[in-house]
Design an enzyme around this catalytic site. Structure first.
Site, PDB file in Angstrom:
ATOM      1  N   ASN A 225       0.829  -1.203   0.000  1.00 52.84           N
ATOM      2  CA  ASN A 225       0.000   0.000   0.000  1.00 52.84           C
ATOM      3  C   ASN A 225       0.867   1.258   0.000  1.00 52.84           C
ATOM      4  OD1 ASN A 225       0.950   0.278   2.630  1.00 52.84           O
ATOM      5  ND2 ASN A 225      -0.927  -0.511   3.568  1.00 52.84           N
ATOM      6  N   THR A 248      -3.230  -0.881  -8.342  1.00 53.16           N
ATOM      7  CA  THR A 248      -3.159  -1.503  -9.654  1.00 53.16           C
ATOM      8  C   THR A 248      -3.942  -0.713 -10.698  1.00 53.16           C
ATOM      9  OG1 THR A 248      -3.388  -3.607 -10.828  1.00 53.16           O
ATOM     10  CG2 THR A 248      -5.183  -2.988  -9.347  1.00 53.16           C
ATOM     11  N   GLN A 270      -9.602  -6.053 -12.287  1.00 55.54           N
ATOM     12  CA  GLN A 270      -8.582  -5.249 -11.616  1.00 55.54           C
ATOM     13  C   GLN A 270      -9.192  -4.332 -10.569  1.00 55.54           C
ATOM     14  OE1 GLN A 270      -5.134  -5.864 -12.144  1.00 55.54           O
ATOM     15  NE2 GLN A 270      -6.268  -7.578 -13.025  1.00 55.54           N
ATOM     16  N   HIS A 273      -9.250  -5.345  -6.787  1.00 52.91           N
ATOM     17  CA  HIS A 273      -8.065  -5.309  -5.927  1.00 52.91           C
ATOM     18  C   HIS A 273      -8.205  -4.309  -4.791  1.00 52.91           C
ATOM     19  CE1 HIS A 273      -4.933  -7.859  -7.641  1.00 52.91           C
ATOM     20  NE2 HIS A 273      -5.344  -7.532  -8.842  1.00 52.91           N
ATOM     21  N   GLU A 339       0.111   0.283 -15.923  1.00 49.95           N
ATOM     22  CA  GLU A 339       0.731  -0.927 -15.377  1.00 49.95           C
ATOM     23  C   GLU A 339       0.410  -2.122 -16.278  1.00 49.95           C
ATOM     24  OE1 GLU A 339       0.556  -3.555 -11.238  1.00 49.95           O
ATOM     25  OE2 GLU A 339      -1.143  -2.295 -11.818  1.00 49.95           O
ATOM     26  N   HIS A 340      -0.868  -2.320 -16.570  1.00 49.05           N
ATOM     27  CA  HIS A 340      -1.325  -3.367 -17.490  1.00 49.05           C
ATOM     28  C   HIS A 340      -2.033  -2.698 -18.660  1.00 49.05           C
ATOM     29  CE1 HIS A 340      -1.779  -5.032 -13.315  1.00 49.05           C
ATOM     30  NE2 HIS A 340      -1.065  -6.011 -13.831  1.00 49.05           N
ATOM     31  N   ASP A 373      -1.360 -12.244 -14.204  1.00 48.17           N
ATOM     32  CA  ASP A 373      -1.318 -12.252 -12.738  1.00 48.17           C
ATOM     33  C   ASP A 373      -0.861 -13.596 -12.184  1.00 48.17           C
ATOM     34  OD1 ASP A 373      -2.106  -9.643 -12.425  1.00 48.17           O
ATOM     35  OD2 ASP A 373      -4.236 -10.106 -12.191  1.00 48.17           O
ATOM     36  N   GLU A 427      41.766  18.918 -16.492  1.00 47.82           N
ATOM     37  CA  GLU A 427      40.782  18.885 -15.409  1.00 47.82           C
ATOM     38  C   GLU A 427      41.381  19.336 -14.077  1.00 47.82           C
ATOM     39  OE1 GLU A 427      39.003  14.998 -15.247  1.00 47.82           O
ATOM     40  OE2 GLU A 427      37.709  15.395 -16.981  1.00 47.82           O
ATOM     41  N   HIS A 432      46.388  12.392 -11.183  1.00 49.27           N
ATOM     42  CA  HIS A 432      45.885  11.306 -12.006  1.00 49.27           C
ATOM     43  C   HIS A 432      46.908  10.948 -13.084  1.00 49.27           C
ATOM     44  CE1 HIS A 432      42.090  12.164 -10.065  1.00 49.27           C
ATOM     45  NE2 HIS A 432      41.444  11.232 -10.770  1.00 49.27           N
TER      46      HIS A 432
END
Length: 441
Positions: A225, A248, A270, A273, A339-340, A373, A427, A432
């Protein structure tokens, strides 16, 4: 029951489309304010805090925060045969789909004696969350565990909320799914406190907990959640996460060839849910829109979770969206980033190839979201809330990291030494360059 949005005859930018389209309103920032003290409490007081939080949020004080092995075995032994067969088939198919996702190591010869390799290394330990609020999701256990196992993760822990009616243990089907998958580290811990336990670890407070109840993990995954999403946001950086999964969503792009009954039942599937679940139909066919609305009205009241479905379908996150044609419909679903996404049109497969933003795409009348699913072989832990514009669904990639291995010999380094020095000096990092020159003088 479900509202209409008419986009016909309008030319909208992507930003305008996003503003027009329905979406659940989730205040993760507000939830994060409430969750932060919970995370701190678990980090400082470990198992003692977990028990008190379970009593507060779940109505039960678990005797065993870590589920005893005999309870896992007992749950599997009492699992109805039909459910066991379904879970076993789901595991088989999901394992096949995820085995193919394993990335391959590679080696590149940059120059003679100059080699760069890339190794894909699984993280050492993961924490997987399985919700247990309005519904119980052994299928989410399958999706999370199989992806991690196929990535090669050696240490897996699962957490799911304790239930008063199950003696302070997670739901028996969750425990049975863990047993089927060979996972023996399972915790009766829910919500944000489970995320905190995985991120920070937890010391024990009772003899049965041991000195250390749970070791910290490297990655936390699994749906939940808004409070779970907020907890993930707050621990990101301490651990890796998959995504801040929200309620969802299903979007259906359909034309006049679609079956109104199929579309209606998919939207309802869906919506059951969560009251915040989103169900969106995008179509150029007014006739189909009207037929779907009528079928939804007929079917929604007869389903088991009718009140929840009605609330979801009537909410601002759900709508029937009318468009001029499928070209505009494609722009709409891309802007929405569901999502889907189901595509029930002529030439559905060709349209699916043009979609850029969706967690998973279900092509044609015989590929409903319900298939994904459980049994498709894909993963159902997917990006929500528009995150499909930049994020992927859960898979092997969530549990591996790329390690680059650089190996040059003397001649290969000497060939580029002066160039390294020139760039390093530009730089203003002369040391280096000196680190390179020192090897030749």
């Amino acid at each position: 029951m479900i509202s209409r949005i008419d986009l016909r005859g309008r030319t909208l930018t992507k930003r305008e489309l996003v503003d027009e389209l329905p979406r659940a309103v989730l205040d993760v920032e507000h939830a994060a304010e409430q969750v932060a003290p919970v995370l701190k409490d678990v980090r400082l007081r470990g198992a003692r805090a977990l028990r008190e939080l379970a009593e507060r949020f779940d109505g039960v004080r678990p005797e065993h925060l870590r589920v005893p092995p005999e309870q896992l075995s007992a749950a599997l032994d009492t699992l109805p045969p039909a459910v066991r067969a379904g879970l076993e088939e789901s595991i088989r198919r999901v394992r096949m789909g995820h085995a193919a996702q394993r990335p391959q190591d590679f080696t590149v010869q940059i120059a003679p004696g100059a080699q760069v390799r890339q190794r894909w290394v699984p993280v050492e330990r993961v924490g997987l969350y399985a919700p247990g609020g309005l519904a119980v999701y052994p299928s989410s256990v399958v999706m999370n565990v199989v992806a991690a196992q196929e990535a090669g993760v050696e240490s897996l822990a699962v957490a799911s909320p304790p239930q008063k009616e199950n003696g302070g243990l997670p739901h028996p089907t969750i425990l049975a799914a863990c047993a089927l998958l060979g996972v023996d580290e399972v915790y009766a811990v829910g919500g944000a406190q489970a995320v905190a336990m995985f991120a920070y670890g937890a010391d024990g407070s009772e003899p049965q907990d041991g000195a250390v109840l749970c070791e910290p993990v490297d990655v936390v995954t699994g749906p939940g959640n808004v409070y779970v999403a907020a907890a993930k946001r707050l621990v990101r950086g301490v651990v890796g996460i998959d995504a801040e999964a929200g309620p969802t969503e299903i979007a259906v792009l359909a034309d006049s060839t679609a079956d109104a009954g199929h579309v209606a039942t998919d939207l309802i599937s869906q919506a059951e849910h969560d009251p915040l679940a989103a169900a969106v139909l995008v179509t150029p066919s007014v006739e189909l829109a009207s037929a779907v609305e009528a079928r939804v009205q007929d079917l929604a009241g007869a389903t088991k979770h009718a009140a929840r479905v009605a609330q979801a379908l009537a909410g601002p996150q759900s709508a029937v969206v009318l468009v001029d044609d499928l070209e505009q419909g494609l722009a709409v679903v891309d802007a929405y980033g569901a999502e889907h996404l189901e595509i029930q049109t002529r030439d559905a497969a060709a349209l699916a190839e043009r979609v850029r933003s969706a967690g998973a795409i279900f092509v044609g009348p015989w590929s409903p979201v319900s298939l994904g699913d459980y049994m498709a072989g894909s993963n159902h832990v997917l990006p929500t809330g528009g995150c499909a514009h930049f994020a992927s669904g859960l898979g092997v990639h969530a549990f591996v990291k790329a390690v680059q291995v650089v190996e040059y010999d003397r001649d290969a380094l000497e060939e580029v030494a002066d160039r390294i020095v020139a760039v390093a000096n530009d730089e203003d990092l002369p040391a280096h360059g000196e680190a390179v020159r020192a090897r030749f003088h």
